[in-house]
Design a protein around this motif. Structure first.
Motif, PDB file in Angstrom:
ATOM      1  N   ALA A 248       0.813  -1.209   0.000  1.00  0.00           N
ATOM      2  CA  ALA A 248       0.000   0.000   0.000  1.00  0.00           C
ATOM      3  C   ALA A 248       0.848   1.260   0.000  1.00  0.00           C
ATOM      4  CB  ALA A 248      -0.915   0.024   1.229  1.00  0.00           C
ATOM      5  N   PRO A 249       0.573   2.194  -0.912  1.00  0.00           N
ATOM      6  CA  PRO A 249       1.211   3.506  -0.810  1.00  0.00           C
ATOM      7  C   PRO A 249       0.607   4.288   0.357  1.00  0.00           C
ATOM      8  CG  PRO A 249       0.305   3.094  -3.020  1.00  0.00           C
ATOM      9  CD  PRO A 249      -0.284   2.081  -2.099  1.00  0.00           C
ATOM     10  N   MET A 250       1.363   5.251   0.850  1.00  0.00           N
ATOM     11  CA  MET A 250       0.868   6.121   1.911  1.00  0.00           C
ATOM     12  C   MET A 250      -0.415   6.821   1.466  1.00  0.00           C
ATOM     13  SD  MET A 250       1.366   7.221   4.976  1.00  0.00           S
ATOM     14  CE  MET A 250       3.008   6.536   5.193  1.00  0.00           C
ATOM     15  N   HIS A 251      -1.424   6.844   2.334  1.00  0.00           N
ATOM     16  CA  HIS A 251      -2.727   7.430   1.992  1.00  0.00           C
ATOM     17  C   HIS A 251      -2.714   8.908   2.383  1.00  0.00           C
ATOM     18  CE1 HIS A 251      -6.842   6.479   0.726  1.00  0.00           C
ATOM     19  NE2 HIS A 251      -7.249   7.374   1.609  1.00  0.00           N
ATOM     20  N   GLN A 252      -2.101   9.732   1.536  1.00  0.00           N
ATOM     21  CA  GLN A 252      -1.923  11.147   1.836  1.00  0.00           C
ATOM     22  C   GLN A 252      -1.874  11.926   0.536  1.00  0.00           C
ATOM     23  OE1 GLN A 252       1.154  12.907   1.072  1.00  0.00           O
ATOM     24  NE2 GLN A 252       0.558  14.851   1.992  1.00  0.00           N
ATOM     25  N   GLY A 253      -2.383  13.153   0.533  1.00  0.00           N
ATOM     26  CA  GLY A 253      -2.314  14.019  -0.632  1.00  0.00           C
ATOM     27  C   GLY A 253      -3.534  13.873  -1.534  1.00  0.00           C
ATOM     28  N   ARG A 254      -3.489  14.585  -2.667  1.00  0.00           N
ATOM     29  CA  ARG A 254      -4.635  14.582  -3.569  1.00  0.00           C
ATOM     30  C   ARG A 254      -4.414  13.634  -4.742  1.00  0.00           C
ATOM     31  NH1 ARG A 254      -4.135  18.319  -7.980  1.00  0.00           N
ATOM     32  NH2 ARG A 254      -2.167  19.461  -7.894  1.00  0.00           N
ATOM     33  N   SER A 255      -5.469  13.450  -5.521  1.00  0.00           N
ATOM     34  CA  SER A 255      -5.450  12.599  -6.722  1.00  0.00           C
ATOM     35  C   SER A 255      -5.091  11.152  -6.418  1.00  0.00           C
ATOM     36  CB  SER A 255      -4.473  13.171  -7.768  1.00  0.00           C
ATOM     37  OG  SER A 255      -4.851  14.461  -8.163  1.00  0.00           O
ATOM     38  N   LEU A 256      -5.495  10.663  -5.273  1.00  0.00           N
ATOM     39  CA  LEU A 256      -5.152   9.292  -4.903  1.00  0.00           C
ATOM     40  C   LEU A 256      -5.810   8.257  -5.801  1.00  0.00           C
ATOM     41  CD1 LEU A 256      -5.183   9.490  -0.997  1.00  0.00           C
ATOM     42  CD2 LEU A 256      -3.205   9.410  -2.524  1.00  0.00           C
ATOM     43  N   THR A 257      -6.803   8.668  -6.578  1.00  0.00           N
ATOM     44  CA  THR A 257      -7.440   7.727  -7.500  1.00  0.00           C
ATOM     45  C   THR A 257      -6.504   7.299  -8.634  1.00  0.00           C
ATOM     46  OG1 THR A 257      -9.497   7.297  -8.697  1.00  0.00           O
ATOM     47  CG2 THR A 257      -8.452   9.418  -9.081  1.00  0.00           C
ATOM     48  N   TYR A 258      -5.335   7.918  -8.734  1.00  0.00           N
ATOM     49  CA  TYR A 258      -4.345   7.480  -9.720  1.00  0.00           C
ATOM     50  C   TYR A 258      -3.628   6.202  -9.274  1.00  0.00           C
ATOM     51  CZ  TYR A 258      -4.981  12.272 -11.478  1.00  0.00           C
ATOM     52  OH  TYR A 258      -5.510  13.453 -11.947  1.00  0.00           O
ATOM     53  N   ARG A 259      -3.833   5.818  -8.045  1.00  0.00           N
ATOM     54  CA  ARG A 259      -3.408   4.525  -7.508  1.00  0.00           C
ATOM     55  C   ARG A 259      -1.953   4.174  -7.820  1.00  0.00           C
ATOM     56  NH1 ARG A 259      -8.968   3.378  -9.355  1.00  0.00           N
ATOM     57  NH2 ARG A 259     -10.271   2.784  -7.570  1.00  0.00           N
ATOM     58  N   PHE A 260      -1.741   3.154  -8.669  1.00  0.00           N
ATOM     59  CA  PHE A 260      -0.376   2.659  -8.873  1.00  0.00           C
ATOM     60  C   PHE A 260       0.447   3.531  -9.814  1.00  0.00           C
ATOM     61  CE2 PHE A 260      -3.567  -0.164 -10.818  1.00  0.00           C
ATOM     62  CZ  PHE A 260      -3.374   0.079 -12.171  1.00  0.00           C
ATOM     63  N   THR A 306     -11.940   2.242 -11.385  1.00  0.00           N
ATOM     64  CA  THR A 306     -13.009   3.059 -10.825  1.00  0.00           C
ATOM     65  C   THR A 306     -12.461   4.335 -10.203  1.00  0.00           C
ATOM     66  OG1 THR A 306     -12.856   1.886  -8.725  1.00  0.00           O
ATOM     67  CG2 THR A 306     -14.419   1.037 -10.346  1.00  0.00           C
ATOM     68  N   LEU A 307     -13.357   5.262  -9.936  1.00  0.00           N
ATOM     69  CA  LEU A 307     -12.997   6.496  -9.246  1.00  0.00           C
ATOM     70  C   LEU A 307     -12.969   6.213  -7.745  1.00  0.00           C
ATOM     71  CD1 LEU A 307     -15.103   8.942 -11.362  1.00  0.00           C
ATOM     72  CD2 LEU A 307     -12.687   9.303 -10.832  1.00  0.00           C
ATOM     73  N   GLY A 308     -11.781   5.995  -7.224  1.00  0.00           N
ATOM     74  CA  GLY A 308     -11.662   5.679  -5.810  1.00  0.00           C
ATOM     75  C   GLY A 308     -10.270   5.213  -5.477  1.00  0.00           C
ATOM     76  N   TRP A 309     -10.176   4.492  -4.376  1.00  0.00           N
ATOM     77  CA  TRP A 309      -8.886   3.987  -3.893  1.00  0.00           C
ATOM     78  C   TRP A 309      -8.828   2.481  -4.133  1.00  0.00           C
ATOM     79  CZ3 TRP A 309      -4.191   5.526  -2.794  1.00  0.00           C
ATOM     80  CH2 TRP A 309      -3.368   4.840  -1.910  1.00  0.00           C
ATOM     81  N   HIS A 310      -9.620   1.747  -3.394  1.00  0.00           N
ATOM     82  CA  HIS A 310      -9.820   0.343  -3.764  1.00  0.00           C
ATOM     83  C   HIS A 310     -10.920   0.325  -4.813  1.00  0.00           C
ATOM     84  CE1 HIS A 310      -8.006  -1.083   0.310  1.00  0.00           C
ATOM     85  NE2 HIS A 310      -7.111  -0.621  -0.516  1.00  0.00           N
ATOM     86  N   GLY A 311     -12.153   0.184  -4.354  1.00  0.00           N
ATOM     87  CA  GLY A 311     -13.274   0.371  -5.255  1.00  0.00           C
ATOM     88  C   GLY A 311     -13.658   1.832  -5.285  1.00  0.00           C
ATOM     89  N   PRO A 312     -14.873   2.132  -5.746  1.00  0.00           N
ATOM     90  CA  PRO A 312     -15.326   3.525  -5.790  1.00  0.00           C
ATOM     91  C   PRO A 312     -15.277   4.178  -4.416  1.00  0.00           C
ATOM     92  CG  PRO A 312     -16.803   2.100  -7.045  1.00  0.00           C
ATOM     93  CD  PRO A 312     -15.865   1.196  -6.311  1.00  0.00           C
ATOM     94  N   ASP A 313     -14.809   5.419  -4.368  1.00  0.00           N
ATOM     95  CA  ASP A 313     -14.675   6.125  -3.093  1.00  0.00           C
ATOM     96  C   ASP A 313     -14.632   7.619  -3.363  1.00  0.00           C
ATOM     97  OD1 ASP A 313     -14.110   7.133  -0.600  1.00  0.00           O
ATOM     98  OD2 ASP A 313     -12.356   5.878  -0.246  1.00  0.00           O
ATOM     99  N   GLU A 314     -15.753   8.297  -3.114  1.00  0.00           N
ATOM    100  CA  GLU A 314     -15.851   9.730  -3.379  1.00  0.00           C
ATOM    101  C   GLU A 314     -14.869  10.544  -2.545  1.00  0.00           C
ATOM    102  OE1 GLU A 314     -17.919  11.709  -5.286  1.00  0.00           O
ATOM    103  OE2 GLU A 314     -18.814  10.039  -6.375  1.00  0.00           O
ATOM    104  N   GLN A 318     -11.419  14.847  -6.486  1.00  0.00           N
ATOM    105  CA  GLN A 318     -11.432  16.301  -6.558  1.00  0.00           C
ATOM    106  C   GLN A 318     -12.389  16.729  -7.669  1.00  0.00           C
ATOM    107  OE1 GLN A 318      -8.329  14.600  -6.148  1.00  0.00           O
ATOM    108  NE2 GLN A 318      -8.459  15.177  -3.991  1.00  0.00           N
ATOM    109  N   GLY A 319     -12.628  18.032  -7.778  1.00  0.00           N
ATOM    110  CA  GLY A 319     -13.551  18.525  -8.795  1.00  0.00           C
ATOM    111  C   GLY A 319     -13.109  18.204 -10.210  1.00  0.00           C
ATOM    112  N   TYR A 320     -11.795  18.055 -10.405  1.00  0.00           N
ATOM    113  CA  TYR A 320     -11.290  17.747 -11.738  1.00  0.00           C
ATOM    114  C   TYR A 320     -11.334  16.258 -12.049  1.00  0.00           C
ATOM    115  CZ  TYR A 320      -7.066  16.986  -8.876  1.00  0.00           C
ATOM    116  OH  TYR A 320      -6.178  16.577  -7.895  1.00  0.00           O
ATOM    117  N   SER A 321     -11.791  15.442 -11.103  1.00  0.00           N
ATOM    118  CA  SER A 321     -11.818  13.990 -11.310  1.00  0.00           C
ATOM    119  C   SER A 321     -13.016  13.609 -12.169  1.00  0.00           C
ATOM    120  CB  SER A 321     -11.893  13.262  -9.964  1.00  0.00           C
ATOM    121  OG  SER A 321     -10.808  13.598  -9.134  1.00  0.00           O
TER     122      SER A 321
END
Length: 572
Positions: A248-260, A306-314, A318-321
């Motif tokens: 798992a990457p550290m869960h911090q900052g924005r745009s985390l939906t970019y995942r790997f 999906t838009l999220g971290w694991h599965g969908p997660d609002e 961000q607004g640009y997502s």
């Protein structure tokens, strides 16, 4: 997603090899194909969410980000589909690149993909298509960028256009302008802030380092590569510590939906030879992150990210997502540019930092302290220097980890009165096992904080100044203010638990009140997955002398003295 059988000989930690990365890339490319428009210029993914740029821009985003994946995979069949889409797109389908517009972002992905695959795609296009495509991309050379990582998008477009001889002077100016701009945000030690202020997160890796280093490498510019490659190498020494033992990457900052996409700088270091990491460690960290997300539902039943971290997660959006935003994860496949016989693919996996030993690592530039425990693979980030220009829970909490997320109930906060905000963070230093900062809190109060860490245990001390006498102060820890079922979102990590005990100035509910002057509050915290840890109260004792000085005694007899006052923190 169908992947090959695990190879536990070459990859004892993840089972993943190059074949797994290739299969994952192929599956993702196959899954998006049905969502292309008939002319293949746009990719419209399902769902009712759109970014603030609108549906047309979102469709372009779908094209550009998945093209990047096809480029890293060097899939000639897929690239032909994207060639068809390019021809249609620049014939009038795609929106123009304008100042601070989303197409500027996507132009960078398109230009990079074209540069990487020039013999396979660009050189096979009709001359008329090449002319229209160059003209469409050319608007990026003079378009105004947002003052952040966006400054690198004209650099990336300019690098390609300069290579093909289009508007050579303007291309060179765009490159020079963007590279000069990011110098203002380089703070040393391999770290950039993403624009003005102190915004430290994964944009360091998947943008601020990625684009300049790739440009220097593709241009075969040894001078630039020495500068930006050296910075990347320094960054990776810290960056590798942000991955947990489970990948798992550290869960911090924005745009985390970019995942790997978090793996991109790891591969970039190997690609350019600018990395402090051993080949087997690079692959272990990168494959660990890919496996982490694929095992936890990042891809839906249709094979789409999906838009999220694991599965969908609002919560991580961000607004640009928009619906295609997650496909910046394509950057994580950068490693496929390395040939199959490269040592990063052939070496046996070796453990990452979180697996090798317990480590408390100071990172000076962002004023962070990284706390890792090898017994459970958990990594914690104590944040005493990063914040967004606006309040953002993914920037401004006191701590983050690889197994928790910021809670709506203000985890890892000091709540003065009824105001949980933490603004105007001033770094006060980081050292061997400690980190400190000062911030503004509710009602004009100032909070000076220091964290001391050892193993999985934390001593958190907060000196509150400027508050009215009798003001309530509440200290929170690892998501402790929410119902037990939601207390730790451990995402498949059984046995993860959080503890928070009052030590000085706090009652059983972790609440106290300010006195006539500066008031000290101290708590003990622990986040652990260890099966049978020593009781937290037995790991450390803390005493205060009433004048802002603390004596911290760890159970092995080590003693640390800490002095907090309005001017700062002294640790000895």
């Amino acid at each position: 997603m169908h992947l090959p059988p695990d190879d536990r000989t070459r990859s004892p930690h993840t089972g993943y090899t190059r074949a797994h990365w290739e299969a994952a890339a192929d599956a993702l490319l196959a899954a998006v194909e049905p969502y292309a428009t008939e002319d293949r210029a746009l990719y419209h993914f399902p769902g009712d969410r759109a970014s603030w740029s609108g549906r047309l821009s979102d469709g372009l985003e779908g094209y550009a980000r998945t093209l990047l994946l096809a480029a890293f995979r060097r899939d000639e069949t897929a690239l032909q589909r994207y060639a068809d889409g390019l021809a249609a797109g620049v014939a009038g389908v795609w929106p123009r690149i304008e100042d601070r517009s989303q197409p500027l972002v996507e132009a960078a992905s398109i230009a990079l993909a074209l540069r990487l695959t020039r013999p396979l795609l660009w050189d096979r296009l009709d001359d008329s298509v090449r002319q229209r495509a160059a003209a469409w991309l050319g608007d990026a050379l003079t378009a105004e960028a947002w003052p952040c990582n966006w400054e690198l998008f004209p650099v990336t477009v300019g690098g390609f256009l300069q290579e093909i001889g289009y508007e050579a002077d303007e291309s060179r100016k765009a490159i020079d302008r963007g590279l000069e701009r990011i110098e203002e945000w380089y703070v040393g030690g391999g770290w950039y802030t993403d624009g003005d202020g102190r915004k430290y997160d994964y944009y360091n890796g998947w943008a601020m380092h990625l684009y300049p280093v790739l440009h220097a490498w593709l241009a075969d510019d040894s001078r630039l590569l020495n500068v930006y490659g050296g910075r990347l190498e320094a960054h990776l020494a810290d960056y590798a510590r942000l991955f947990g033992g489970d990948g798992a990457p550290m869960h911090q900052g924005r745009s985390l939906t970019y995942r790997f996409a978090t793996t991109a700088p790891l591969w970039l270091g190997a690609l350019t030879g600018r990395t402090p990491l051993a080949p087997g460690e690079t692959r272990r960290l990168a494959s660990g992150a890919l496996k982490y997300f694929l095992d936890r539902g990042a891809v839906d039943a249709n094979g789409l990210l999906t838009l999220g971290w694991h599965g969908p997660d609002e919560a991580v959006l961000q607004g640009y997502s928009g619906p295609a935003s997650p496909y910046w994860a394509s950057k994580g496949f950068l490693g496929l540019l390395l040939p199959p016989d490269h040592e990063v693919w052939t070496a046996q996996e070796t453990p990452g930092p979180a697996e090798r030993s317990d480590a408390i690592t100071p990172i000076a530039a962002p004023n962070w302290l990284i706390q890792a425990t090898s017994s459970d693979g958990l990594v914690r980030l104590h944040n005493h220097g990063s914040e967004d220009v606006r309040y953002d829970p993914y920037y401004t909490r006191l701590a983050y980890s690889t197994v928790t997320e910021p809670s709506p109930a203000y985890d890892n906060s000091v709540i003065v009165g009824d105001d949980p905000s933490r603004t105007d963070i001033v770094p006060l230093g980081v050292g061997d096992g400690w980190v400190a900062s000062r911030h503004s809190a509710g009602g004009g109060a100032q909070v000076t904080s220091v964290v001391l860490a050892r193993g999985a245990v934390e001593v958190r001390a907060h000196l509150v100044a400027g508050a009215e006498p009798g003001t309530t102060v509440r200290v929170t820890g690892w998501a402790m203010g929410v119902p037990p079922r939601e207390r730790i979102r451990a995402w498949g990590r059984e046995g993860v638990r959080a503890e928070l005990l009052p030590a000085i100035g706090l009652g059983a509910e972790l609440t106290g009140v300010t006195g006539e002057g500066d008031t000290l509050f101290v708590a003990l915290a622990r986040l652990t997955a260890e099966a049978d840890p020593v009781p937290l109260a037995e790991t450390v004792t803390v005493e205060a002398d009433g004048e802002g000085e603390l004596t911290v005694r760890w159970s092995d007899g080590t003693e640390v003295r800490v002095r907090l006052d309005g001017s700062g923190v002294d640790v000895a």
